[in-house]
Design an enzyme around this catalytic site. Structure first.
Site, PDB file in Angstrom:
ATOM      1  CG  HIS A 138      -2.078   0.848   1.264  1.00  0.00           C
ATOM      2  ND1 HIS A 138      -2.426   1.681   0.235  1.00  0.00           N
ATOM      3  CD2 HIS A 138      -2.970   1.110   2.271  1.00  0.00           C
ATOM      4  CE1 HIS A 138      -3.476   2.411   0.584  1.00  0.00           C
ATOM      5  NE2 HIS A 138      -3.824   2.090   1.824  1.00  0.00           N
ATOM      6  CG  HIS A 166      -3.991   0.237  -8.341  1.00  0.00           C
ATOM      7  ND1 HIS A 166      -5.347   0.139  -8.132  1.00  0.00           N
ATOM      8  CD2 HIS A 166      -3.509   1.084  -7.410  1.00  0.00           C
ATOM      9  CE1 HIS A 166      -5.666   0.924  -7.120  1.00  0.00           C
ATOM     10  NE2 HIS A 166      -4.579   1.508  -6.661  1.00  0.00           N
ATOM     11  CG  ASP A 216       2.972   4.915  -4.006  1.00  0.00           C
ATOM     12  OD1 ASP A 216       2.816   6.119  -3.749  1.00  0.00           O
ATOM     13  OD2 ASP A 216       2.336   4.012  -3.442  1.00  0.00           O
TER      14      ASP A 216
END
Ligand code: CMC
Length: 434
Positions: free
Chosen positions: A271, A312, A369
């Site tokens: 995460h 994802h 990210d």
């Protein structure tokens, strides 16, 4: 708009018992329909099984919408691209929490409120001093935000809508101050108080980097980039940390405890911890000519290595946040005159993975990210603080969901069931006979 049952019903029949049940189908304003299985157990005695919530909607929500196939992300209906270009993080926070964009007066009132609640209780300094000097800032943030429950417990009535809103404002206001204090504690610098004449992101950067002995000169792009990153990270519907906040919230727990639980969930590398893990990975890869080897390792299931910042659960085409961040990454490095060899490694890695059948077949693309860490690094934010940055931004989303949950009539304590696989009843034997 609440989810409405549509005329369609799903009929499930258990062939062993020949028992059938009609299940209503719910539809929101957009997105896939959902089978309402609430009465399934009562009528058939059976549960559903869905580890990781692959096919399960855990709640109704009007905050954020994602279409993972089309790469669409909307906050309260507004496309992320428009907010990234035209809004600010604080305005976006208002939108998430209140449901509508503020007019000038509403924004000014909100900004005033957040600004004037940004100090942390002096007692928290003593609390921080209890941590070991090399404590990870996420551990410190989680503990310190959780400890706010002790400062606002007996005097907080979560049945009162105004008090709930104030708790939300306090969390948005205080988390940058606490985050910066955690960082400064680890490097032995005196804590800086928030300066009310600065806006949210600039204030945070001052609390991070200003020393008592000289003024801080921040390049204009620094606060701009941070503000953009915060907008992009502000909410993402029922991700693991938000679902955790809702789960803890469903018990009636104190909001500071709920957000501390969200911070704990965010920390994992699958995460929010991914942004720190991406930089570590790029560091380890070291140079563009090593990218091929890294891609091969990521494809080898026995290596235990994944490409961090890739893949994802929901986005199966592209992550719209990654597209925006990639552009900002170029701008920041360019404006600051930073030449980071890791950018070249990142670009080569992205290029190699996007051409590779393993990643194509599994629809694995760079996520939010992948590039954010390079921007943080250029802003001189140490990598241990990357996930803390994510937590500051996501606090707006967490509190918006916590507030929404308290206004939703069918909120129940979260209590999943299980398929028990342990031993069935057996007799206890005394230790002497084992
Ligand atoms: N590198 C290599 N293989 C991968 C990766 C990756 N990053 N991600 C998924 N896979 C493979 C996985 O091995 C599996 O292969 P197979 O079908 O052969 O078993 C397939 O792709 C599906 O993966 P999954 O783990 O079942 O997918 P998931 O939806 O449960 O997990 C994820 C999503 C984000 C946890 C995962 O893609 C991952 O671990 N990515 C790396 C960590 C990361 O970047 N996380 C940040 C997510 S975005 C920000 C946030 O939410 O905080």
């Amino acid at each position: 708009m609440s989810a409405q049952p549509v005329s369609t019903q799903v009929v499930l029949t258990d062939s062993a018992t020949n028992k059938s049940v009609n299940l209503p189908v719910l539809r929101g304003s957009v997105g896939p329909a959902a089978i309402d299985i609430g009465k399934l157990q009562k009528e058939t005695g059976m549960f559903t099984y869905d580890p990781g919530f692959m096919s399960t909607a855990s709640c109704k929500s009007a905050i954020t919408y994602i279409d993972g196939d089309a790469g669409v992300l909307l906050y309260r209906g507004y496309p992320i691209e428009q907010l990234a270009k035209q809004s600010t993080f604080l305005e976006t926070s208002y939108l998430l929490v209140n449901g509508e964009l503020p007019n000038a007066q509403q924004f000014s009132d909100f900004e005033h409120l957040v600004t004037h609640h940004s100090m942390m209780h002096e007692g928290l300094k003593t609390f921080l001093h209890g941590f070991h000097y090399d404590a990870h800032p996420m551990a410190m943030l989680c503990g310190t935000i959780g400890s706010l429950a002790a400062f606002y417990h007996d005097n907080l009535d979560i049945e009162d809508a105004d008090q709930r809103k104030m708790a939300a404002v306090r969390l948005i206001a205080k988390i940058p101050t606490i985050a910066a204090a955690c960082y400064r504690y680890t490097i032995g610098w005196p804590i800086r108080y928030p300066r009310n004449n600065l806006e949210y992101c600039t204030r945070f950067l001052h609390m991070m980097f200003e020393v008592p002995s000289e003024p801080l000169h921040l390049p204009a792009v620094a606060a701009k980039a941070l503000d953009l990153l915060f907008i992009l990270h502000a909410d993402h519907e029922q991700n693991a940390s938000t679902s955790t906040v809702r789960m803890v919230g469903s018990t009636g727990a104190n909001p500071y405890a709920c957000v501390a639980a969200g911070i704990a969930a965010l920390w994992g590398p699958a995460h929010g911890g991914a942004n720190e893990a991406v930089l570590k990975m790029l560091d380890e890869i070291g140079s563009a000519d090593q990218v091929g080897k890294a891609v091969e390792r990521a494809k080898d299931k026995n290596s235990g290595f994944r490409l961090m910042g890739f893949g994802h659960r929901v986005y199966k085409n592209f992550d719209p946040r990654a597209t925006i961040i990639r552009e900002m990454c170029y701008q920041v490095l360019n404006d600051l005159g930073v030449h980071d060899p890791l950018l070249e490694v990142a670009l080569k890695l992205e290029e190699a993975a996007l051409k590779d059948p393993y990643f194509i077949e599994r629809k694995l693309y760079p996520n939010v990210d992948f590039y954010s860490g390079l921007i943080y690094k250029a802003l001189k934010i140490p990598k241990e603080m990357f996930t803390v940055m994510f937590a500051i931004a996501r606090t707006s989303g967490w509190v918006a969901h916590w507030l929404e949950q308290h206004l939703t009539a069918d909120t129940k304590i979260g209590r999943p069931r299980q398929i028990y696989t342990g031993p069935i009843t057996r007799e206890y034997t005394p230790i002497s006979k084992r």
